[in-house]
Design a protein around this motif. Sequence first.
Motif, short mmCIF file in Angstrom:
data_model
loop_
_atom_site.label_atom_id
_atom_site.label_comp_id
_atom_site.label_asym_id
_atom_site.label_seq_id
_atom_site.Cartn_x
_atom_site.Cartn_y
_atom_site.Cartn_z
N GLU A 21 0.83 -1.21 0.00
CA GLU A 21 0.00 0.00 0.00
C GLU A 21 0.86 1.25 0.00
O GLU A 21 0.55 2.22 -0.68
N PHE A 22 1.95 1.22 0.76
CA PHE A 22 2.87 2.36 0.77
C PHE A 22 3.48 2.55 -0.62
O PHE A 22 3.51 3.67 -1.14
N PHE A 23 3.93 1.47 -1.22
CA PHE A 23 4.51 1.52 -2.57
C PHE A 23 3.51 2.05 -3.58
O PHE A 23 3.84 2.91 -4.41
N LEU A 24 2.27 1.58 -3.52
CA LEU A 24 1.23 2.03 -4.44
C LEU A 24 0.93 3.52 -4.24
O LEU A 24 0.78 4.26 -5.21
N SER A 25 0.87 3.95 -2.99
CA SER A 25 0.64 5.37 -2.70
C SER A 25 1.79 6.22 -3.22
O SER A 25 1.57 7.29 -3.82
N TYR A 26 2.98 5.75 -3.00
CA TYR A 26 4.17 6.48 -3.47
C TYR A 26 4.16 6.60 -5.00
O TYR A 26 4.33 7.69 -5.54
N CYS A 27 3.96 5.48 -5.66
CA CYS A 27 3.99 5.48 -7.14
C CYS A 27 2.85 6.28 -7.74
O CYS A 27 3.05 7.01 -8.72
N SER A 28 1.66 6.17 -7.16
CA SER A 28 0.53 6.93 -7.70
C SER A 28 0.73 8.42 -7.47
O SER A 28 0.44 9.24 -8.34
N GLY A 29 1.25 8.80 -6.31
CA GLY A 29 1.52 10.21 -6.03
C GLY A 29 2.59 10.78 -6.95
O GLY A 29 2.46 11.89 -7.47
N ALA A 30 3.65 9.99 -7.15
CA ALA A 30 4.72 10.44 -8.06
C ALA A 30 4.20 10.56 -9.49
O ALA A 30 4.50 11.54 -10.20
N SER A 31 3.40 9.60 -9.91
CA SER A 31 2.84 9.64 -11.27
C SER A 31 1.91 10.84 -11.45
O SER A 31 1.95 11.52 -12.47
N ALA A 32 1.07 11.09 -10.45
CA ALA A 32 0.18 12.26 -10.50
C ALA A 32 1.01 13.54 -10.57
O ALA A 32 0.67 14.48 -11.30
N GLY A 33 2.10 13.59 -9.81
CA GLY A 33 2.98 14.76 -9.85
C GLY A 33 3.58 14.97 -11.22
O GLY A 33 3.67 16.12 -11.70
N LEU A 34 3.97 13.89 -11.88
CA LEU A 34 4.52 14.00 -13.24
C LEU A 34 3.46 14.54 -14.21
O LEU A 34 3.77 15.36 -15.07
N ILE A 35 2.24 14.07 -14.05
CA ILE A 35 1.16 14.57 -14.93
C ILE A 35 0.88 16.04 -14.63
O ILE A 35 0.70 16.84 -15.56
N LEU A 36 0.89 16.44 -13.37
CA LEU A 36 0.68 17.86 -13.04
C LEU A 36 1.79 18.72 -13.66
O LEU A 36 1.51 19.82 -14.16
N GLN A 37 3.02 18.24 -13.64
CA GLN A 37 4.10 18.98 -14.29
C GLN A 37 3.84 19.10 -15.78
O GLN A 37 4.05 20.15 -16.38
N GLU A 38 3.37 18.02 -16.39
CA GLU A 38 3.11 18.02 -17.83
C GLU A 38 1.96 18.97 -18.18
O GLU A 38 2.01 19.66 -19.19
N ILE A 39 0.94 19.00 -17.33
CA ILE A 39 -0.22 19.88 -17.56
C ILE A 39 0.23 21.33 -17.69
O ILE A 39 -0.31 22.09 -18.48
N GLN A 40 1.25 21.71 -16.94
CA GLN A 40 1.69 23.10 -16.89
C GLN A 40 2.57 23.49 -18.08
O GLN A 40 2.83 24.67 -18.28
#
Length: 172
Positions: A133-152
Amino acid sequence: MATKAKIALVNAFLKLVEENEYNKITVTNLVEKCNISRQTFYYHFDDIDKMISWAFENETKKICDAISHSKLSESAEMYASFFNRYDTLLTKAIKSSDCIMIYNLINNSFYVFLTNYLSNRQGAESVKSEEAEFFLSYCSGASAGLILQEIQKSDKNYGEVMKRLAKSLKNV
């Protein structure tokens, strides 16, 4: 039929967001665009945020359903297509007071996807431990962060981001 109405409302919102500020679109605007009653909107959704949440959940479900029938690269392409289709909404929403909501929707979408992916690949038990669960949270948060960077970015390339994420997942 209910899903068709929901999809029509989401599509109308996507068109309206092209022409208006994200947080200025009202239920009245939506029902006029769809030529339906307010009652019909409220039959399906409590408010616009719930409609957007449903849209993300619906898209995530389609991508997760495809995991068992396709390659990871095809799921990445589906994500890229989803982000491209919702790009104006995402771009305008992260500049509004709903930035955190959008981040959470993207994060949750990745969490659900990654959980399904790893369950299909390694078995359902593999995602139930605290470490998983920690790994999944970490990876999903990092992936969402990458998409937010791309959105900008002005020269967005969701396809490339998703390809790189898919390539990284193959090693998990």
